[in-house]
Design a protein around this motif. Sequence first.
Motif, PDB file in Angstrom:
ATOM      1  N   ALA A  96       0.827  -1.208   0.000  1.00 50.66           N
ATOM      2  CA  ALA A  96       0.000   0.000   0.000  1.00 50.66           C
ATOM      3  C   ALA A  96       0.861   1.258   0.000  1.00 50.66           C
ATOM      4  O   ALA A  96       0.701   2.119  -0.854  1.00 50.66           O
ATOM      5  CB  ALA A  96      -0.948   0.011   1.194  1.00 50.66           C
ATOM      6  N   GLU A  97       1.762   1.375   0.962  1.00 55.02           N
ATOM      7  CA  GLU A  97       2.640   2.540   1.055  1.00 55.02           C
ATOM      8  C   GLU A  97       3.956   2.092   1.681  1.00 55.02           C
ATOM      9  O   GLU A  97       3.981   1.638   2.824  1.00 55.02           O
ATOM     10  CB  GLU A  97       1.999   3.633   1.909  1.00 55.02           C
ATOM     11  N   GLN A  98       5.027   2.237   0.922  1.00 57.19           N
ATOM     12  CA  GLN A  98       6.331   1.867   1.459  1.00 57.19           C
ATOM     13  C   GLN A  98       6.651   2.753   2.653  1.00 57.19           C
ATOM     14  O   GLN A  98       6.302   3.934   2.667  1.00 57.19           O
ATOM     15  CB  GLN A  98       7.409   2.017   0.402  1.00 57.19           C
ATOM     16  N   HIS A  99       7.315   2.163   3.643  1.00 58.31           N
ATOM     17  CA  HIS A  99       7.604   2.888   4.873  1.00 58.31           C
ATOM     18  C   HIS A  99       8.962   2.454   5.421  1.00 58.31           C
ATOM     19  O   HIS A  99       9.435   1.369   5.153  1.00 58.31           O
ATOM     20  CB  HIS A  99       6.493   2.654   5.912  1.00 58.31           C
ATOM     21  N   GLN A 100       9.570   3.384   6.172  1.00 58.02           N
ATOM     22  CA  GLN A 100      10.861   3.130   6.801  1.00 58.02           C
ATOM     23  C   GLN A 100      10.786   3.611   8.244  1.00 58.02           C
ATOM     24  O   GLN A 100      10.253   4.681   8.520  1.00 58.02           O
ATOM     25  CB  GLN A 100      11.978   3.859   6.055  1.00 58.02           C
ATOM     26  N   SER A 101      11.346   2.808   9.139  1.00 55.79           N
ATOM     27  CA  SER A 101      11.275   3.107  10.569  1.00 55.79           C
ATOM     28  C   SER A 101      12.603   3.593  11.109  1.00 55.79           C
ATOM     29  O   SER A 101      13.665   3.149  10.668  1.00 55.79           O
ATOM     30  CB  SER A 101      10.851   1.849  11.349  1.00 55.79           C
ATOM     31  N   ARG A 102      12.505   4.479  12.104  1.00 56.06           N
ATOM     32  CA  ARG A 102      13.682   4.944  12.827  1.00 56.06           C
ATOM     33  C   ARG A 102      13.253   5.330  14.236  1.00 56.06           C
ATOM     34  O   ARG A 102      12.087   5.614  14.492  1.00 56.06           O
ATOM     35  CB  ARG A 102      14.358   6.114  12.130  1.00 56.06           C
ATOM     36  N   THR A 103      14.215   5.338  15.133  1.00 51.28           N
ATOM     37  CA  THR A 103      13.977   5.839  16.483  1.00 51.28           C
ATOM     38  C   THR A 103      15.265   6.423  17.025  1.00 51.28           C
ATOM     39  O   THR A 103      16.345   5.858  16.811  1.00 51.28           O
ATOM     40  CB  THR A 103      13.434   4.752  17.431  1.00 51.28           C
ATOM     41  N   THR A 104      15.160   7.542  17.706  1.00 55.81           N
ATOM     42  CA  THR A 104      16.339   8.112  18.345  1.00 55.81           C
ATOM     43  C   THR A 104      16.477   7.589  19.772  1.00 55.81           C
ATOM     44  O   THR A 104      17.583   7.408  20.262  1.00 55.81           O
ATOM     45  CB  THR A 104      16.291   9.652  18.367  1.00 55.81           C
ATOM     46  N   THR A 105      15.344   7.311  20.412  1.00 56.98           N
ATOM     47  CA  THR A 105      15.338   6.922  21.825  1.00 56.98           C
ATOM     48  C   THR A 105      15.259   5.430  22.064  1.00 56.98           C
ATOM     49  O   THR A 105      15.488   4.972  23.175  1.00 56.98           O
ATOM     50  CB  THR A 105      14.127   7.562  22.534  1.00 56.98           C
ATOM     51  N   GLY A 106      14.887   4.653  21.027  1.00 53.28           N
ATOM     52  CA  GLY A 106      14.594   3.239  21.188  1.00 53.28           C
ATOM     53  C   GLY A 106      13.087   3.048  21.270  1.00 53.28           C
ATOM     54  O   GLY A 106      12.348   3.973  21.603  1.00 53.28           O
ATOM     55  N   ALA A 107      12.624   1.843  20.928  1.00 50.02           N
ATOM     56  CA  ALA A 107      11.202   1.554  20.946  1.00 50.02           C
ATOM     57  C   ALA A 107      10.974   0.062  21.109  1.00 50.02           C
ATOM     58  O   ALA A 107      11.810  -0.752  20.666  1.00 50.02           O
ATOM     59  CB  ALA A 107      10.526   2.047  19.662  1.00 50.02           C
ATOM     60  N   LYS A 108       9.855  -0.278  21.734  1.00 47.88           N
ATOM     61  CA  LYS A 108       9.406  -1.661  21.838  1.00 47.88           C
ATOM     62  C   LYS A 108       8.052  -1.739  21.171  1.00 47.88           C
ATOM     63  O   LYS A 108       7.145  -0.970  21.501  1.00 47.88           O
ATOM     64  CB  LYS A 108       9.315  -2.091  23.309  1.00 47.88           C
ATOM     65  N   LEU A 109       7.917  -2.674  20.204  1.00 45.29           N
ATOM     66  CA  LEU A 109       6.736  -2.741  19.354  1.00 45.29           C
ATOM     67  C   LEU A 109       6.150  -4.135  19.358  1.00 45.29           C
ATOM     68  O   LEU A 109       6.879  -5.125  19.438  1.00 45.29           O
ATOM     69  CB  LEU A 109       7.123  -2.373  17.916  1.00 45.29           C
ATOM     70  N   PHE A 110       4.838  -4.209  19.231  1.00 41.02           N
ATOM     71  CA  PHE A 110       4.127  -5.465  19.018  1.00 41.02           C
ATOM     72  C   PHE A 110       3.593  -5.404  17.596  1.00 41.02           C
ATOM     73  O   PHE A 110       2.860  -4.470  17.242  1.00 41.02           O
ATOM     74  CB  PHE A 110       2.988  -5.631  20.027  1.00 41.02           C
TER      75      PHE A 110
END
Length: 113
Positions: A96-110
């Motif tokens: 549907a829509e290409q996406h890219q992830s980033r985080t400066t602080t860190g993240a926890k995802l489900f």
Amino acid sequence: MKMDAFAFGTTNWSEVESTEHPGETGTAYWRTQFFGHELNQIRVRMVEYSPGYLADHWCQKGHILFCVEGELETTLEDGRVFILRAGMSYQVGDNAEQHQSRTTTGAKLFIVD
């Protein structure tokens, strides 16, 4: 995603082996489970991104993603940027829509995909 019949179960995520996935910068740690028949499996993951993580690719896979902790920045191919904080989610379909992830602080995802 079609959820074929599979038995009720519970997951203790602390007991699921973690695999390391380097990003362009930083690292993603995935705890992954698969449910359903092999031809139509649903992948369910608890993912932790280290501070400074930037994905090494533009993703076309559809996901339902819930931010458990931290903050995640998702950039779409058209330049729009979305910030998820703990308690927020996003959903996007396959191709549907290409996406890219980033985080400066860190993240926890489900993540379900």
